[in-house]
Design a protein around this motif. Structure first.
Motif, PDB file in Angstrom:
ATOM      1  N   LEU A 583       0.853  -1.279   0.148  1.00 39.37           N
ATOM      2  CA  LEU A 583      -0.229   0.244   0.043  1.00 39.37           C
ATOM      3  C   LEU A 583       1.041   1.390   0.142  1.00 39.37           C
ATOM      4  O   LEU A 583       0.454   2.303  -0.717  1.00 39.37           O
ATOM      5  N   ALA A 584       2.056   1.220   0.707  1.00 39.48           N
ATOM      6  CA  ALA A 584       3.008   2.317   0.800  1.00 39.48           C
ATOM      7  C   ALA A 584       3.352   2.595  -0.695  1.00 39.48           C
ATOM      8  O   ALA A 584       3.652   3.801  -1.235  1.00 39.48           O
ATOM      9  N   SER A 585       3.744   1.731  -1.346  1.00 45.11           N
ATOM     10  CA  SER A 585       4.206   1.628  -2.692  1.00 45.11           C
ATOM     11  C   SER A 585       3.332   2.230  -3.414  1.00 45.11           C
ATOM     12  O   SER A 585       3.578   3.131  -4.600  1.00 45.11           O
ATOM     13  N   LEU A 586       2.186   1.874  -3.382  1.00 46.33           N
ATOM     14  CA  LEU A 586       1.169   2.363  -4.376  1.00 46.33           C
ATOM     15  C   LEU A 586       0.735   3.876  -3.861  1.00 46.33           C
ATOM     16  O   LEU A 586       0.613   4.586  -4.884  1.00 46.33           O
ATOM     17  N   ALA A 587       0.903   4.154  -2.741  1.00 51.60           N
ATOM     18  CA  ALA A 587       0.764   5.598  -2.275  1.00 51.60           C
ATOM     19  C   ALA A 587       1.696   6.532  -2.695  1.00 51.60           C
ATOM     20  O   ALA A 587       1.563   7.587  -3.057  1.00 51.60           O
ATOM     21  N   GLU A 588       2.948   5.854  -2.887  1.00 50.40           N
ATOM     22  CA  GLU A 588       4.142   6.791  -3.528  1.00 50.40           C
ATOM     23  C   GLU A 588       3.864   7.035  -4.908  1.00 50.40           C
ATOM     24  O   GLU A 588       4.240   8.167  -5.321  1.00 50.40           O
ATOM     25  N   ARG A 589       3.080   6.361  -5.456  1.00 49.56           N
ATOM     26  CA  ARG A 589       2.935   6.431  -7.070  1.00 49.56           C
ATOM     27  C   ARG A 589       1.704   7.838  -7.274  1.00 49.56           C
ATOM     28  O   ARG A 589       1.252   7.724  -8.458  1.00 49.56           O
ATOM     29  N   GLY A 590       1.002   8.115  -6.057  1.00 47.21           N
ATOM     30  CA  GLY A 590      -0.110   9.065  -6.307  1.00 47.21           C
ATOM     31  C   GLY A 590      -1.453   8.353  -6.170  1.00 47.21           C
ATOM     32  O   GLY A 590      -2.332   9.234  -6.272  1.00 47.21           O
ATOM     33  N   ILE A 591      -1.482   6.980  -5.805  1.00 43.58           N
ATOM     34  CA  ILE A 591      -2.851   6.421  -5.935  1.00 43.58           C
ATOM     35  C   ILE A 591      -3.222   6.691  -4.363  1.00 43.58           C
ATOM     36  O   ILE A 591      -2.443   6.624  -3.470  1.00 43.58           O
TER      37      ILE A 591
END
Length: 700
Positions: A583-591
């Motif tokens: 989830l952290a990785s996805l949030a870093e992409r702006g998601i």
């Protein structure tokens, strides 16, 4: 003078006549050679100065020697000589007549000599056969005595009144008597309790002359009272008038073969570990009960499964697991001590208690209660002391109201209900619940093919800003267009998709469809910024490939990552062993990440502030408490206000679900809630409906 061609035609015509008139014991090549040679001799006799009867008669004898002895062959030969030989040789009529007479005489003489020789041979054969028969009779009597006394199988002779008059040594040894002791007994004295009733009826019919022999398997008591099993054949011997005179019994020891047969049958019908009847035998017993034909016959079934047995195998090993199964089997055998009850092992840790002629549901529930109590007692397996529980599905029915297969199916489904309701319990069969469970199974089975057949669709429910009522996003909602049941909402099949593993490919399809649709709206309405929310299940969130799949889908569809919102349940995202890194990785992409149904779990705001979460979606029950026009429950309102304030404190926006009235919307806006979603604003709609709303939105 005739020509050589005429003789050739004569021989060919002769061959056709002979082949037509009778059986020819030689091939055509041999027949042509014989008749060609005889034609030359006839031509020679026809051209000679005088007829030699003996030489010409040898031609007729040659036909007999060649076994051309059909009367029609002689007639055809004499006729052919009369009609064709003169033309072929130029002989006169008198010579032709002389030749015909000589051939016929030679043929007749040869036939007579052959007949006399056969008669003489027959006479010598009869005399020889008579002498041989006498010798054979004496020899056969000697062989019969040798066979009787030296045979490896037992042989006994008895009269019509049942007296045993003669037995051989093998029979005596088989039963442990002397031959004299056996000959002092009567046939009925050799009976055995396992003799079927029809056996002695067959014996009475045999000595009454109704049958000539009978064969069966029969048990005998030896003199020492041990039991020996035999293959028995009894034959009736009649006198010259056809009346029954005595019987001959032949017995062969099959005790070892029978024991082997029973051992193989036991292995085929019993579980090798526990010794209980296996699935095959349980099925046979169940079928026997249903085949009784009794209209009032009832049957009961307790289908049980050990709770948590896999943990025993995984932690203590399969050997301890097997010891536990053996111990459980012993207790179940004791529970099913009644002669009408049968305990069996179906597979793994599944067992069954079968009750024949049950008295009703009360008997079954009583048996289930006793079984649960007995199985719950502690087990001492070597160094390990443990307790296990069981779940039981109970079915009781009239045999005419169901079938063996349906009974087993109902018991299996009821067992599943017992395990799903908390285990360590029994559940009685309920037809309505069973129908619902069967429907769930049918849906689960249809899920994989439904995805392949394209039966799933997406609808979209708008999310609006409570401050200015502007459309800011949509939530993608899955629908199953079932060919028989019509449109199904996610709550009727998502759990099944999780259980069957279909949820991962199905979730991937939903994500791709929703992102593709949002990208299409972004291209068509560039002045309106609208996000799309997609629900992610626990199974999807734990997939290690989730970030890569989302990245791939965004690349293929061209959707701006900031327009994608991934919604997870509160319990899933708060799991400390959950997919936080993904989830952290996805949030870093702006998601953006949203917690769905917030307030139904165990959220901790101090922990929540460290998570990559952007939005909380208040659970419906909180919003429902705000619909009372009189002011509602002030506690609910204070709870909602507290959640909103704390969320805003840590930089998280709040969305209210299930907003259905204007009063709810006004109160939520007054409490500072950011976004609303519900039927007040719009019901879920097709993409075309969302496009219509976007056309009405002001350009940013």
């Amino acid at each position: 003078m005739g020509s050589q061609g005429g003789l050739t035609d004569f021989a060919a015509c002769w061959r056709r006549l002979v082949a037509h008139e009778g059986f020819v014991p030689m091939d055509l090549g041999g027949l042509d050679a014989l008749l060609g040679s005889l034609t030359d001799r006839l031509a020679e006799a026809a051209r000679a100065g005088s007829c030699n009867p003996e030489a010409v008669g040898a031609i007729g004898s040659a036909l007999v020697e060649a076994h051309l002895t059909e009367p029609a062959v002689l007639a055809a030969t004499v006729s052919l000589i009369g009609t064709h030989l003169a033309a072929a040789t130029g002989a006169g009529p008198d010579r032709i007549v002389e030749i015909q007479a000589a051939v016929a005489a030679g043929y007749a003489t040869a036939i007579r000599d052959a007949t006399m020789a056969e008669q003489e041979l027959l006479g010598r054969s009869v005399l020889s056969a008579h002498a041989s028969a006498e010798r054979a009779l004496r020899s056969s009597e000697a062989r019969l005595r040798a066979v009787f006394h030296g045979a490896a199988i037992g042989i006994g002779v008895s009269t019509m009144d049942g007296r045993i008059v003669q037995v051989n040594q093998a029979f005596a040894d088989l039963l442990g008597y002397t031959t004299e002791e056996l000959c002092s007994l009567l046939v009925p004295q050799l009976n055995h309790p396992e003799d079927p009733p029809e056996m002695w009826k067959m014996y009475e019919a045999l000595i009454g002359g109704e049958h000539d022999h009978v064969r069966m398997e029969k048990a005998y008591y030896r003199k020492d009272r041990a039991v020996v099993w035999t293959d028995l054949t009894v034959s009736l011997i009649r006198d010259e008038a056809g009346a029954p005179e005595f019987t001959i019994a032949m017995v062969q020891d099959i005790t070892d073969r029978r024991r082997l047969k029973h051992r193989l049958e036991h292995q085929a019908t019993h579980d090798p570990l526990t010794g209980l009847p296996n699935r095959t035998m349980v099925g046979e017993q169940l079928q026997r009960i249903f085949d009784t034909g009794d209209p009032d016959a009832r049957v009961g079934l307790c289908y049980l499964d050990l709770d948590g047995f896999k943990r025993v195998n995984d932690t203590l090993g399969h050997q301890v697991g097997d010891e536990l199964l053996v111990a459980v089997a012993q207790r179940l055998r004791a529970c099913a001590a009644d002669f009408r009850q049968l305990a069996g092992r179906m597979s793994g840790d599944e067992f069954v208690l079968l009750i024949e002629n049950s008295s009703g549901p009360a008997e079954l529930t009583g048996l289930a209660e006793r079984t649960l109590a007995v199985l719950a007692e502690p087990y001492q397996l070597g160094q390990h002391r443990m307790r296990v529980s069981a779940s039981i599905g109970v079915v009781e029915s009239n045999v005419h109201a169901t079938s063996p297969a349906e009974l087993m199916k109902a018991a299996d489904l009821t067992l599943y209900v017992a395990k799903s309701e908390g285990r360590s319990r029994f559940v009685m069969y309920d037809a309505d619940r069973n129908a619902r469970q069967a429907a769930r199974y049918a849906l689960a089975a249809a899920l994989p093919d439904a995805l392949d057949r394209g039966e799933f669709t997406l609808v979209y429910q708008p999310l609006v800003s409570l401050a200015d009522q502007r459309l800011i996003g949509v939530e993608a909602l899955l629908r199953w267009q079932h060919p028989q049941l019509g449109e199904l909402a996610p709550d009727s099949f998502i759990t099944l998709a999780e259980e069957t593993g279909v949820i991962v490919p199905l979730g991937r399809w939903v994500l791709e469809q929703a992102c593709g649709q949002a990208a299409d709206w972004a291209r068509r309405f560039p002045g309106v910024r609208i996000s799309v929310s997609v629900n992610i299940t626990v199974s999807q969130a734990h997939e290690p490939t989730l970030p890569a799949e989302v990245e791939s889908i965004l690349t293929r569809t061209g959707l701006d990552p900031s327009l994608l919102v991934l919604e997870l349940t509160e319990s899933a995202i708060m799991d400390t062993n959950g997919p936080l890194q993904a989830l952290a990785s996805l949030a870093e992409r702006g998601i953006r990440i949203a917690i769905d149904d917030f307030g139904t779990g165990y959220s901790n705001f101090a922990y929540l502030r460290r998570l990559p979460v952007h939005t909380l979606k208040l659970a419906g029950p909180f919003v429902d408490g705000l619909r009372d026009p009189a002011g509602g429950d002030s506690v609910d309102e204070r709870i909602v206000e507290t959640i909103i304030r704390l969320a805003h404190t840590i930089g998280i926006s709040v969305t209210a679900e299930a907003v259905e009235t204007r009063l709810q919307a006004d109160r939520l806006r007054a409490l500072g809630c950011d976004t609303g979603q519900g039927w007040l604003f719009a019901r879920p709609m097709l993409p075309a409906g969302v496009a219509d709303l976007l056309r009405e939105e002001p350009v940013n």
